[in-house]
Motif scaffolding. Sequence first.
Motif, PDB file in Angstrom:
ATOM      1  N   UNK A  81       0.848  -1.201   0.000  1.00  8.19           N
ATOM      2  CA  UNK A  81       0.000   0.000   0.000  1.00  8.19           C
ATOM      3  C   UNK A  81       0.875   1.240   0.000  1.00  8.19           C
ATOM      4  N   UNK A  82       0.544   2.196  -0.855  1.00  9.86           N
ATOM      5  CA  UNK A  82       1.255   3.477  -0.824  1.00  9.86           C
ATOM      6  C   UNK A  82       0.262   4.565  -0.435  1.00  9.86           C
ATOM      7  N   UNK A  83       0.560   5.226   0.692  1.00  6.96           N
ATOM      8  CA  UNK A  83      -0.291   6.336   1.170  1.00  6.96           C
ATOM      9  C   UNK A  83       0.293   7.608   0.572  1.00  6.96           C
ATOM     10  N   UNK A  84      -0.438   8.242  -0.350  1.00  4.88           N
ATOM     11  CA  UNK A  84       0.137   9.393  -1.073  1.00  4.88           C
ATOM     12  C   UNK A  84      -0.328  10.709  -0.450  1.00  4.88           C
ATOM     13  N   UNK A  85       0.428  11.796  -0.685  1.00  2.00           N
ATOM     14  CA  UNK A  85       0.000  13.092  -0.132  1.00  2.00           C
ATOM     15  C   UNK A  85      -1.192  13.649  -0.898  1.00  2.00           C
ATOM     16  N   UNK A  86      -1.961  14.538  -0.247  1.00  2.00           N
ATOM     17  CA  UNK A  86      -3.096  15.160  -0.920  1.00  2.00           C
ATOM     18  C   UNK A  86      -2.804  16.591  -1.315  1.00  2.00           C
ATOM     19  N   UNK A  87      -1.754  17.179  -0.703  1.00  2.00           N
ATOM     20  CA  UNK A  87      -1.517  18.607  -0.952  1.00  2.00           C
ATOM     21  C   UNK A  87      -0.939  18.831  -2.340  1.00  2.00           C
ATOM     22  N   UNK A  88      -1.437  19.845  -3.019  1.00  2.00           N
ATOM     23  CA  UNK A  88      -1.083  20.088  -4.422  1.00  2.00           C
ATOM     24  C   UNK A  88       0.425  20.257  -4.637  1.00  2.00           C
ATOM     25  N   UNK A  89       1.138  20.816  -3.653  1.00  2.00           N
ATOM     26  CA  UNK A  89       2.584  21.023  -3.828  1.00  2.00           C
ATOM     27  C   UNK A  89       3.343  19.700  -3.950  1.00  2.00           C
TER      28      UNK A  89
END
Length: 702
Positions: A81-89
């Motif tokens: 599982x890869x938990x990815x960031x949500x922030x646009x930067x």
Amino acid sequence: MARDLRLTRNIGIAAHIDAGKTTTTERILYYSGVNHKIGETHEGGATTDWMEQEQERGITITSAAVTVNWQYRGEQYHINIIDTPGHVDFTVEVNRSLRVLDGLVFLFSAVDGVEPQSETNWRLANNYNVARIGFVNKMDRSGADFLNVVNQVKEMLGSYAVPLQLPIGSEENFKGVVDLINNRGIVWNESDKGMTYEVVPIPEDMVDEVAEWREKLLEAVAEYDETLMEKYFEDPNSISEDEILAALRAAVIDMKIVPMMCGSSFKNKGVQAMLDMVMALLPSPVDRTNIKGVNPKTDEEVKVIPDPEAPFVALAFKIATDPFVGRLCFVRSYSGMLNSGSYILNNRSGNKERISRIFQMHANKQNQIEQLHAGDIGAVVGFKDIKTGDTLSDEKYPIVMESMEFPEPVIGYAIEPKKTADQDNFSKAIAKLVEEDPTLVVHTDEATGQTIMRGMGELHLEIIIDRMRREFKVEVNQGAPQVAYKETFTKTIEHREVYKKQTGGKGKFADIVFEFGPRDPEEGTNEVKPGLQFVNNIVGGVIPREFIPSIQKGFEEAMKNGPLAGFPVDSFKVRLFHGSFHDVDSDAFSFEMAARIGFKEAGKLAGAKLLEPIMALEVITPDEYTGPITGDLNRRRGMMKGMDTKAGSQVIKADVPLSEMFGYVTDLRTITSGRATANLTFSHYDFVPQNIADEVIKKANS
């Protein structure tokens, strides 16, 4: 012994910031027995948010990888599982994770629905053909509306969203779901944090609604699978659970249907049922039959088969620095088997690399393993030179898989170490950070000698400077934010440049005549590619053939500093059609210099103009603040794109120049007493109005 690849899942969890990705990952770790305690994001205790900056801000910055096992229908599945960031930067983290995943759990907030970053990530998932399941989280919050979110996924994301469940109760009374596949109610037990559930009859007030949505589910399945169509017309209820799941699985892998589920990760409801559907519906590495590469020696297309017996092929998708094991390279293996201690070929550099150790990742901890199997995700150590996007393969089977494209950075700071003694550590820190992050670009300004660091946004650069301080113990001075302007040309002219020097003995001589102006659009489109379009129309050897590459190189080098204010030139066209040379005095360097000087002179006459990055802004605000916000955006040279109403709030969309947006979030808080939120993404480059361009040019040249 090789594991059964059909029981492997490589999945990501993606969403807009704050939809609950990390909380959901924590529940998965808890239910699968990896963690015995649930880590909470709001307490700074989440496993995958292990960086200090992540814990302080409650956001995900790096995509963390974890490995778990899950029992489903008597089989044990292995999930990366890869938990990815949500922030646009940090879109780059999502981008490179999606490139190597087979399936995606796409989270939406039941209250906020489809948000700007959901749209960006959804488009990325479409680009990489990643199959997905929708999970509507936060069903326990006031204003939660599952079917409204399903409708938004249909309309705003253009996808065929089909509910597999309906919620029992809503907001604080949300306690379970009705499973539409096997027509039963499920209520999770509070006592064991949702580890177990009870099957309950469908609540009486939901019977009609359940019948209607189950009918829609069966209709969607029958439309996709013609063999079920007849059964559906004779008697929809004769379609069995296994038939529904098999047809749904095929439709999900074919990207035709997005199954929608719901729950509340924070309240421990719905995550287990969603995991069961990950096993049932999302593809395993074996289902990814369309993976191809190119043999760099013959340029022939090569199919990559997910088979442990085939030659080894993997893609490096992330480089990270670990304090204990040094540089880690995250790889997704597509075929074959990699043993620790063996050699592989890096197809970009053409060099062999020895892989000393292989790890299975658990956020920032590692478990050492002896082999990396086909279809698996792991991290390798011991390499000398691997970059994000490199294809690694068996030495005898060279192959290059499609690499990743990253957006250009649009904002920069001038930085320097506070103490001269830190110069060495400063350089090392920058080298490591640039290696880890392809959207971070660092260069030295030739005119001022300053180190300029460019990134995707203010938060991105703030985190990088923070990491320099904490991880590399380097205190940094930073200048005011700088906008990444570009220069371009608007008209085509002809120019002759003669470069002549006589200093006793052998002189220097080059003479070139060329047409100079904007680059041609791509065939059949209005799109203009970046870079130099160089056309060689020299006939009769008026300039010898061996000097042509030097002329091209001269123009390419000159692009780095445009004629107006030294900003890089995005694209232009040169058609070289005449010139002359001297038998003795002409050499490659003379022709390169003629091109460089010719660029400066011709550039002034070819209608050079400044371009600036334009950001797409979306502001979500209570109704009463729309006037002050739009007034403020007009003062910032904003172009209004429209207004919508969503969940009782106003959504204002506008295109605004980046140069006008520094500190915007603070100003917005002041205007709206902290009640509005803003989301900024890079949109495109556009011409700078002349009066502002004059100021920018004057400042750059002073």
